[in-house]
Design a protein around this motif. Structure first.
Motif, PDB file in Angstrom:
ATOM      1  N   MET A   1      18.608  30.940 -29.674  1.00 20.41           N
ATOM      2  CA  MET A   1      17.861  31.199 -28.026  1.00 20.41           C
ATOM      3  C   MET A   1      18.170  30.148 -27.390  1.00 20.41           C
ATOM      4  N   LEU A   2      17.106  29.363 -27.629  1.00 19.80           N
ATOM      5  CA  LEU A   2      16.704  27.992 -27.074  1.00 19.80           C
ATOM      6  C   LEU A   2      17.962  27.148 -27.005  1.00 19.80           C
ATOM      7  N   SER A   3      18.737  27.175 -27.712  1.00 20.07           N
ATOM      8  CA  SER A   3      19.999  26.765 -28.168  1.00 20.07           C
ATOM      9  C   SER A   3      21.434  27.383 -27.122  1.00 20.07           C
ATOM     10  N   SER A   4      21.070  28.377 -27.035  1.00 20.36           N
ATOM     11  CA  SER A   4      22.457  29.358 -25.973  1.00 20.36           C
ATOM     12  C   SER A   4      21.645  28.691 -24.985  1.00 20.36           C
ATOM     13  N   TYR A   5      20.498  28.982 -24.084  1.00 21.71           N
ATOM     14  CA  TYR A   5      19.594  28.444 -22.516  1.00 21.71           C
ATOM     15  C   TYR A   5      20.039  27.162 -22.926  1.00 21.71           C
ATOM     16  N   ARG A   6      20.198  26.203 -23.800  1.00 17.85           N
ATOM     17  CA  ARG A   6      20.879  25.077 -22.942  1.00 17.85           C
ATOM     18  C   ARG A   6      21.612  25.542 -22.164  1.00 17.85           C
ATOM     19  N   ILE A   7      22.817  25.939 -22.366  1.00 21.23           N
ATOM     20  CA  ILE A   7      24.014  25.984 -21.995  1.00 21.23           C
ATOM     21  C   ILE A   7      24.031  26.212 -20.817  1.00 21.23           C
ATOM     22  N   VAL A   8      23.622  27.035 -19.967  1.00 21.03           N
ATOM     23  CA  VAL A   8      23.434  27.766 -18.704  1.00 21.03           C
ATOM     24  C   VAL A   8      22.651  26.246 -18.267  1.00 21.03           C
ATOM     25  N   VAL A   9      21.393  25.423 -19.140  1.00 19.21           N
ATOM     26  CA  VAL A   9      20.602  24.565 -18.214  1.00 19.21           C
ATOM     27  C   VAL A   9      21.795  23.167 -18.338  1.00 19.21           C
ATOM     28  N   LEU A  10      23.079  22.879 -19.595  1.00 18.48           N
ATOM     29  CA  LEU A  10      23.781  21.831 -18.879  1.00 18.48           C
ATOM     30  C   LEU A  10      24.565  21.804 -17.717  1.00 18.48           C
ATOM     31  N   THR A  11      24.806  23.480 -17.283  1.00 20.68           N
ATOM     32  CA  THR A  11      25.805  22.997 -15.297  1.00 20.68           C
ATOM     33  C   THR A  11      24.630  23.307 -14.402  1.00 20.68           C
ATOM     34  N   GLY A  12      23.132  22.745 -15.007  1.00 25.51           N
ATOM     35  CA  GLY A  12      22.078  22.626 -13.795  1.00 25.51           C
ATOM     36  C   GLY A  12      21.310  23.121 -13.142  1.00 25.51           C
ATOM     37  N   GLU A  13      21.473  24.133 -14.387  1.00 28.37           N
ATOM     38  CA  GLU A  13      20.734  25.604 -13.695  1.00 28.37           C
ATOM     39  C   GLU A  13      19.167  26.054 -14.759  1.00 28.37           C
ATOM     40  N   TRP A  14      18.591  26.632 -13.811  1.00 27.02           N
ATOM     41  CA  TRP A  14      17.724  27.244 -14.837  1.00 27.02           C
ATOM     42  C   TRP A  14      17.314  29.028 -14.896  1.00 27.02           C
ATOM     43  N   SER A  15      17.113  29.172 -16.481  1.00 23.52           N
ATOM     44  CA  SER A  15      17.760  30.692 -15.475  1.00 23.52           C
ATOM     45  C   SER A  15      16.360  31.572 -16.295  1.00 23.52           C
ATOM     46  N   PHE A  16      15.895  31.999 -15.033  1.00 19.69           N
ATOM     47  CA  PHE A  16      14.514  33.810 -16.160  1.00 19.69           C
ATOM     48  C   PHE A  16      15.549  35.085 -16.492  1.00 19.69           C
ATOM     49  N   ALA A  17      17.097  34.957 -16.215  1.00 17.51           N
ATOM     50  CA  ALA A  17      17.629  36.032 -16.741  1.00 17.51           C
ATOM     51  C   ALA A  17      17.775  36.172 -18.202  1.00 17.51           C
ATOM     52  N   HIS A  18      17.890  35.061 -18.975  1.00 18.12           N
ATOM     53  CA  HIS A  18      18.305  34.800 -20.032  1.00 18.12           C
ATOM     54  C   HIS A  18      17.307  35.738 -21.331  1.00 18.12           C
ATOM     55  N   VAL A  19      16.251  35.715 -20.917  1.00 19.82           N
ATOM     56  CA  VAL A  19      15.544  36.814 -22.101  1.00 19.82           C
ATOM     57  C   VAL A  19      16.047  38.017 -22.196  1.00 19.82           C
ATOM     58  N   VAL A  20      15.589  38.305 -20.851  1.00 19.14           N
ATOM     59  CA  VAL A  20      16.670  40.287 -20.716  1.00 19.14           C
ATOM     60  C   VAL A  20      17.974  40.138 -21.229  1.00 19.14           C
ATOM     61  N   LEU A  21      19.493  39.560 -21.039  1.00 17.44           N
ATOM     62  CA  LEU A  21      19.684  39.350 -21.785  1.00 17.44           C
ATOM     63  C   LEU A  21      19.829  38.983 -23.335  1.00 17.44           C
ATOM     64  N   GLN A  22      19.144  38.800 -23.940  1.00 13.85           N
ATOM     65  CA  GLN A  22      18.550  38.319 -25.707  1.00 13.85           C
ATOM     66  C   GLN A  22      18.431  40.670 -25.578  1.00 13.85           C
ATOM     67  N   GLY A  23      17.445  40.611 -24.559  1.00  9.99           N
ATOM     68  CA  GLY A  23      17.463  42.156 -23.843  1.00  9.99           C
ATOM     69  C   GLY A  23      18.636  43.177 -24.551  1.00  9.99           C
ATOM     70  N   VAL A  24      19.385  42.840 -23.796  1.00  4.96           N
ATOM     71  CA  VAL A  24      20.869  43.783 -23.783  1.00  4.96           C
ATOM     72  C   VAL A  24      21.112  43.640 -24.898  1.00  4.96           C
ATOM     73  N   GLY A  25      21.541  42.680 -26.357  1.00  6.42           N
ATOM     74  CA  GLY A  25      21.859  42.846 -27.283  1.00  6.42           C
ATOM     75  C   GLY A  25      21.014  43.660 -28.087  1.00  6.42           C
ATOM     76  N   ALA A  26      19.570  43.353 -27.726  1.00  7.87           N
ATOM     77  CA  ALA A  26      18.414  44.302 -28.715  1.00  7.87           C
ATOM     78  C   ALA A  26      19.008  45.511 -28.626  1.00  7.87           C
ATOM     79  N   TYR A  27      18.602  46.016 -27.330  1.00  4.64           N
ATOM     80  CA  TYR A  27      19.045  47.622 -26.699  1.00  4.64           C
ATOM     81  C   TYR A  27      19.864  47.851 -27.370  1.00  4.64           C
TER      82      TYR A  27
END
Lengths: 333, 424
Positions: free
Chosen positions: A43-69
């Motif tokens: 999760m953290l490594s994939s989150y860092r991809i967004v951070v690499l572009t200079g953005e921070w997101s609150f949606a990453h955990v929910v996108l994990q949830g999409v996979g889980a659902y």
């Protein structure tokens, strides 16, 4: 291969060997906890991809949830095998991110962060309101994978077996993420993070590349979600709420986002540290919180600097670089 | 060099006396020879620690009292009971981690609050024969082989409260309801709606609010705009109930309030007034209530237990403080009946001879509603606030109420997708 890469590779191989030993030297409890860490590392490594572009997101955990659902629905309704769920979870999470990216990536910085919060809450609301997604109760009884080839069978319901499965999936994903980061795409992301306007001036479609980052990160978050659903056999909307999004952000900041290993180190150390505070019972969140504040106050560049200080002479370190939201980081993996 | 062992007659007599005394030592001292572990897998952090910590502490007090009295007797051998705990934080995977820790520690009986606590445990519980008790009826299902509800089957008893309210407030006609949007809230409101339907109340406002809500003024405004005679704020978590009561007071509500537990009643009284809270209805008695010994006839010395608890944990008494001990008392009967700690044997023993429930005689029930007779159901008390404290005002038969109003209950239960065939 330069010396730094050799050291990094050796450290990774050693860490992997140490991880592979865990089931042999500990009981089910620590094996299961290690599975949780493996999923969080992804999760953290994939989150860092967004951070690499200079953005921070609150949606990453929910996108994990999409996979889980996705995995939960496929297993419960269709009896889908693990590999199908894994691919579908990644694909659906990526697709949802692609759709969300159209409105969200019209924003930048703090507005993007708030936008992801709203989008994440909307998705969570859908899960809770519609019984197709299990409503407030979510899904339970998601059967663990079972592999049978002739007389050979592996029941991944056993913690050690699932740990190795999760570790394998995680390592493959980390290799892919690392390759992407080393590619031209990764260099463009870093350029956008550091010099957005300049990147546009030389003809880079920054929004498009940020969208690609958002979708790719969601694909891996989806994989982490599938692993989570199988590992614990349950998916509930509360598991993907703002608290977890904040934890993800804090761990990334404390670990450090400048290097590939920073978030991994942060995830492992902080989860381990949190667990080691169990003796403090109800005082645990307070103790944990104080230590996090101290780290952020006195070590704002993150735990990755532990290794950074050891590996790089002090005189060569760039002064004033941090890995927090206020002072965007430079990717130098 | 050798030295022969020789005893004087006096030394021999003293040794014999000491040996005899040791053998005849009261069971109280020999109980420590063997230990059996029971586990409280509860939220010790976060909002729900208001339920989790008193539950864990109550179990410890119960175990201390039992150990002092000689411990648990299984096939003639004495065992002392040790309570271990794990902070599941009301998160499914943390709770599962805790269950694994308990199996590693050879815990023989696990207690959870229920709801999100249980959702991740079922498969693990079946695989590891982990005998577990829950307080939530919504956890029970045919697939949960080792799950029982030996004390509370929340929210099954709410109809008794409405029945009592109808007798004391015959003029009350309308009710407004609210709860947070989760398993606890939805199963609660389904049961309350059935109660209000059964006793001729009209539901004039009915809403769920998000779990993350912190400002309850709009929630209460919406409730009061329908001018209800009764306000039902159940089952909201203790800290939320406090804020809702405060808002009801601030916005001028004059009727009766219903809530399962009123865990923070002293704070509610402090923030409103004794007069405002007077007559409010709940379902959890004080253990210093003068009639508690009679009502809680299946609990050993409730008043003494209460005294020990508040001595050890001043101001931490809560409803769950006695619920885990009451579950342990049922388990103790099962273990002693089976002469074993084996989950299958204990379950078989308990099913063959239904143990005494905290509120008296009970039977295993529930197949019709959740696919398995896993709930130990008997009487349950109704309490009402008087002068800032809850007093037992009625005791009713839960199954009798259900049998009398089965149609409305099933209708409301199905509306919330709570029937076994509706679970995903």
């Amino acid at each position: 291969m330069d010396a730094r890469k050799k050291i990094g590779l050796s450290a990774a191989v050693l860490a992997l060997a140490a991880a592979a030993m865990i089931p042999a030297v500990t009981g089910d409890y620590y094996v299961s906890f290690s599975t949780e860490i493996v999923i969080m590392v992804l999760m953290l490594s994939s989150y860092r991809i967004v951070v690499l572009t200079g953005e921070w997101s609150f949606a990453h955990v929910v996108l994990q949830g999409v996979g889980a659902y996705t995995a939960a629905i496929l297993v419960k309704d269709w009896g889908a095998p693990f590999m199908v769920s894994l691919l579908a979870g990644a694909l659906v999470a990526g697709s949802v991110a692609a759709i969300l990216s159209f409105p969200l990536l019209k924003m930048r910085g703090f507005y993007f962060l708030m936008g992801t919060f709203g989008a994440a809450e909307a998705v969570r609301l859908l899960w809770r309101k519609f019984n197709y997604f299990g409503g407030t109760r979510g899904f339970s009884g998601i059967s663990p994978p079972f592999l049978r080839i002739g007389n050979f069978a592996i029941d991944f319901g056993h913690p050690a077996a699932f740990f190795y499965l999760a570790l394998t999936v995680c390592v493959v994903c980390l290799l892919i993420i690392w390759s992407i980061e080393q590619s031209r795409l990764g260099q463009i992301w870093r350029t956008i993070e550091q010099q957005d306007v300049l990147a546009q001036a030389v003809g880079i479609d920054t929004r498009r590349y940020r969208r690609v980052a958002f979708v790719i990160s969601a694909v891996f978050a989806g994989v982490a979600g599938v692993l989570l659903a199988y590992a614990f056999g349950t998916v509930t909307p509360n598991r993907f709420n703002l608290n977890f999004a904040l934890y993800l952000m804090i761990w990334a900041i404390v670990g450090g986002t400048r290097s590939f290993y920073g978030v991994i180190l942060g995830g492992i150390l902080l989860m381990g540290f949190d667990e080691s505070l169990r003796f403090a019972d109800e005082l645990r969140p307070g103790v944990y919180g104080v230590i996090l504040i101290l780290v952020m106050l006195f070590w704002p560049q993150g735990l990755e600097r532990l290794i950074g200080f050891a590996a790089v002479p002090v005189a060569k370190q760039t002064p004033g670089t941090t890995s927090g939201i206020a002072a965007p980081s430079k990717g130098d993996a | 060099m050798s030295k022969s062992l020789s005893l004087t007659r006096r030394q021999a007599l003293i040794s014999a006396a000491a040996g005899t005394t040791l053998l005849a030592m009261p069971s109280i001292l020999r109980a420590a020879d063997k230990t059996v572990k029971v586990g409280a897998l509860v939220p010790e952090t976060g909002d729900l620690s208001l339920w989790g910590l008193p539950a864990k502490n109550g179990a410890e007090i119960w175990a201390n009292r039992l150990n002092k009295a000689g411990g648990l007797t299984v096939k003639g051998e004495k065992y002392s009971v040790e309570v271990v705990s794990f902070d599941g934080a009301y998160i499914a995977e943390k709770t599962l981690q805790g269950a694994r820790a308990f199996v590693d520690q050879d815990v023989k009986f696990t207690m959870v609050i229920g709801g999100d606590d249980w959702s991740a445990l079922q498969d693990f519980s079946n695989r590891n024969k982990m005998l577990t008790s829950t307080l939530y009826v919504s956890d029970l299902n045919a697939g949960a082989k080792y799950l029982i509800a030996p004390v509370e089957i929340h929210p099954f008893y709410f109809g008794l409260g409405v029945q009592y309210l109808r007798t004391t407030e015959p003029a009350a006609k309308t009710v407004a309801l609210c709860a947070q949007d989760d398993v606890t809230g939805r199963s609660s409101l389904a049961a309350w709606r059935a109660g209000f339907d059964a006793h001729d109340f009209q539901i004039v406002a009915d809403q769920y609010f998000d779990n993350s809500t912190t400002d309850f003024a709009p929630v209460v405004s919406a409730m009061l705009s329908a001018k209800p005679d009764v306000a039902c704020i159940d089952t909201t978590y203790p800290s939320v109930a406090l804020l809702l009561v405060e808002q009801l007071f601030t916005q001028g509500f004059k009727g009766k309030i219903l809530h399962a537990g009123f865990e923070l009643l002293p704070d509610m009284v402090a923030r409103t007034s004794k007069e405002f809270m007077e007559g409010s209805i709940a379902f959890f008695p004080r253990f210093d209530d003068p009639s508690i010994a009679k009502t809680a006839s299946g609990f050993d010395d409730p008043a003494g237990f209460y005294q020990d608890f508040i001595k050890a944990y001043p101001k931490e008494w809560n409803n769950t403080s006695w619920e885990f001990p009451a579950a342990l008392q049922v388990w103790k009967q099962g273990v002693e009946g089976a002469g074993s700690f084996d989950a299958d044997e204990v379950l078989a023993s308990m099913k063959a001879n239904p143990p005494q429930h905290i509120f008296g005689k009970a039977r295993w029930w529930g197949k019709e509603l959740f696919g398995a007779d896993s709930a130990l159901v008997g009487n349950w008390p109704v309490v009402a606030v008087k002068d800032g404290k809850v007093n037992i005002v009625d005791v009713g038969d839960q199954v009798a109420w259900y049998d009398a109003h089965k149609d409305v209950f099933l209708k409301r239960w199905r509306e919330e997708q709570l029937m076994p065939d509706q679970k995903r």
